[in-house]
Design an enzyme around this catalytic site. Structure first.
Site, short mmCIF file in Angstrom:
data_model
loop_
_atom_site.label_atom_id
_atom_site.label_comp_id
_atom_site.label_asym_id
_atom_site.label_seq_id
_atom_site.Cartn_x
_atom_site.Cartn_y
_atom_site.Cartn_z
N GLY A 113 0.84 -1.21 0.00
CA GLY A 113 0.00 0.00 0.00
C GLY A 113 0.87 1.25 0.00
CB CYS A 156 -0.73 -0.22 12.24
SG CYS A 156 -0.34 -1.95 12.03
C1 SAM Z 1 2.93 -3.48 8.78
S1 SAM Z 1 3.29 -4.65 7.54
C2 SAM Z 1 3.73 -3.62 6.18
C3 SAM Z 1 2.56 -2.97 5.44
C4 SAM Z 1 3.00 -2.26 4.17
N1 SAM Z 1 4.05 -1.30 4.41
C5 SAM Z 1 1.86 -1.57 3.48
O1 SAM Z 1 1.67 -0.37 3.65
O2 SAM Z 1 1.13 -2.24 2.73
C6 SAM Z 1 4.84 -5.27 8.05
C7 SAM Z 1 5.53 -6.17 7.06
O3 SAM Z 1 6.84 -6.42 7.54
C8 SAM Z 1 7.27 -7.66 7.08
N2 SAM Z 1 8.44 -8.02 7.88
C9 SAM Z 1 8.51 -8.49 9.14
N3 SAM Z 1 9.78 -8.65 9.52
C10 SAM Z 1 10.56 -8.25 8.48
C11 SAM Z 1 11.96 -8.19 8.25
N4 SAM Z 1 12.83 -8.57 9.20
N5 SAM Z 1 12.39 -7.75 7.06
C12 SAM Z 1 11.53 -7.38 6.09
N6 SAM Z 1 10.18 -7.43 6.26
C13 SAM Z 1 9.71 -7.86 7.44
C14 SAM Z 1 6.04 -8.53 7.24
O4 SAM Z 1 6.11 -9.64 6.37
C15 SAM Z 1 4.93 -7.54 6.86
O5 SAM Z 1 4.57 -7.71 5.51
#
Ligand code: SAM
Length: 439
Positions: A260, A375
């Protein structure tokens, strides 16, 4: 709906609720898995029932305690989900009592729990007879439909606002759009909505956002498939607006999926974006979203904290760290979070967030800016993490670039950043801290 089909909907809804409550599965994943077993016209009822039961789970659990002396054996626990589904139909839908009882009893048969038919029948009738619906709840968990540990954190972190956070979490979230401003102005898309008979409103300070009067299927949005518009909460749109307020350049979107904010960055900025996510399957959703919108970024499946596995050594002008978090700011959209999270998760999330900050900081240009976003509405993941980072990082300082005035008026200053509380301006709960690297 025929008796048989009605029973199948209840059985599927009970399966979904049971998978969340007993096995810790994600409600959305269960809904997707199970809805394909139902005729299309029954899927909305299925979703509403399962979602509604999870939303009011703590109240229904208390009613179970009032009405059922002995819990069913472990392998029959799905009967509890069925009973809660019965309570939900009796108190939150207009389905007539006799239809509720017969469909729920029949669903028990479909689930192979025929021997509980009598119990279900008796409990649902007693529920009505004793007017359990209107008894004063014994516990705060039931009264507020949140687990105790989370209520305690809200009260500690938000002494004056805990009640409004809980209320917002239990309410239905509005649907927000983000207009693809590479193609349309807000006013242009607004008139397309008006022509289609769809009511929407703006929020001052969000230049790409429209909030719909009523949620609707994306297929009904003019130009959705063509990439003219996306669905994204207003609060989520603050991130790209703020990060790119005074220019773009090479941007890292470190936790990008489902994309997003990646798409938003590309729609509004003069940017070149590297988008990373640790989860392969979720990264595929970024690809899909960007293709629909006609946008382009470099995508990599990697742990953003393991610089050696993905970074080519070229520093970034801007970094968006939309960190993995408790998601306690989006409970109104993902109500299963209340059942799935544990108090002990928060400390471990905070450690992950701090590590990601430390590592990613090395990839930021001197003079560059990082926007830390969650969030979450919990201090331990928000101001504590941001403040801890600033304390131990010599070349980091709170950015002088502030969020847009109208948006800032809706946020609360917390530590080095700002909190948007869930429900404020109709938006989800987010925390933002903009941090500059000394040049
Ligand atoms: C809050 S969501 C992101 C939402 C996204 N930014 C959006 O606006 O659509 C957090 C994301 O971080 C990823 N994530 C978690 N640990 C991570 C890491 N160590 N490195 C990269 N991505 C990671 C998860 O798979 C998840 O998709």
């Amino acid at each position: 709906v025929s008796d048989k089909r009605g029973a199948r909907v209840r059985a599927a809804a009970a399966e979904a609720v049971h998978a969340v409550a007993e096995h810790g599965r994600s409600l959305d994943a269960e809904l997707r898995r199970l809805e394909v077993t139902l005729p299309a016209q029954d899927q909305p009822l299925f979703r509403n029932l399962a979602y509604g039961v999870v939303r009011r789970w703590y109240l229904y659990r208390e009613w179970l305690d009032v009405l059922v002396d002995r819990r069913p054996r472990r392998r029959d626990r799905i009967v509890e989900a069925l009973l809660c589904l019965g309570f939900h139909q009796l108190t939150a839908t207009r389905i007539p009592d006799h239809a509720v009882v017969s469909a729920t009893v029949e669903a028990a048969r479909l689930l192979g729990k025929r021997s509980y038919a009598g119990l279900i029948n008796a409990v649902l009738r007693r529920f009505r007879r004793e007017d359990v619906e209107h008894r004063e709840p014994d516990s705060d968990e039931a009264r507020y439909n949140h687990p105790d540990w989370l209520l305690a954190r809200f009260r500690t972190d938000w002494p004056d606002d805990a009640a409004s956070i809980v209320e917002a979490n239990n309410a239905r979230a509005p649907m927000w759009l983000r207009i693809n401003r590479l193609r349309f102005s807000l006013a242009e898309y607004e008139s397309r909505l008006t022509e289609a008979g769809i009511a929407s409103s703006r929020l001052a300070g969000l230049p790409s956002a429209l909030r719909l009067g009523e949620p609707l299927p994306v297929a009904d949005l003019p130009g959705f498939a063509a990439g003219d518009v996306s669905v994204q909460d207003g609060g989520a749109q603050v991130a790209a607006d703020w990060l790119l307020a005074d220019g773009g350049g090479r941007v890292l979107d470190a936790c990008a999926a489902p994309g997003g904010k990646t798409a938003h960055l590309l729609e509004i900025g003069e940017v070149e974006v590297d988008a990373i996510d640790v989860d392969d399957a979720r990264l595929a959703a970024v690809d899909e979203n960007l293709s629909r919108l006609g946008l382009d970024a470099t995508l990599r499946a990697a742990d953003a904290g393991e610089l050696g596995s993905w970074w080519d050594g070229r520093p970034y002008d801007r970094i968006l760290l939309d960190a993995p978090c408790s998601a306690t700011g989006v409970i109104r959209r993902h109500t299963d979070i209340k059942l799935l999270r544990r108090d002990s998760d928060i400390a471990s999330l905070a450690r992950t967030q701090a590590t990601l900050l430390d590592r990613l900081w090395q990839t930021l240009k001197p003079g560059g800016r990082l926007l830390y976003v969650t969030c979450s509405v919990l201090a331990e993941e928000n101001e504590s993490v941001a403040a801890g980072f600033l304390e131990r990082t010599a070349d980091a300082s709170v950015s002088s670039l502030l969020p847009n005035n109208n948006i800032r008026a809706l946020m609360q200053s917390r530590g080095p950043g700002y909190q948007l509380r869930t429900g404020t301006g109709g938006m989800d709960g987010f925390y933002f801290a903009a941090i500059d690297k000394r040049g």
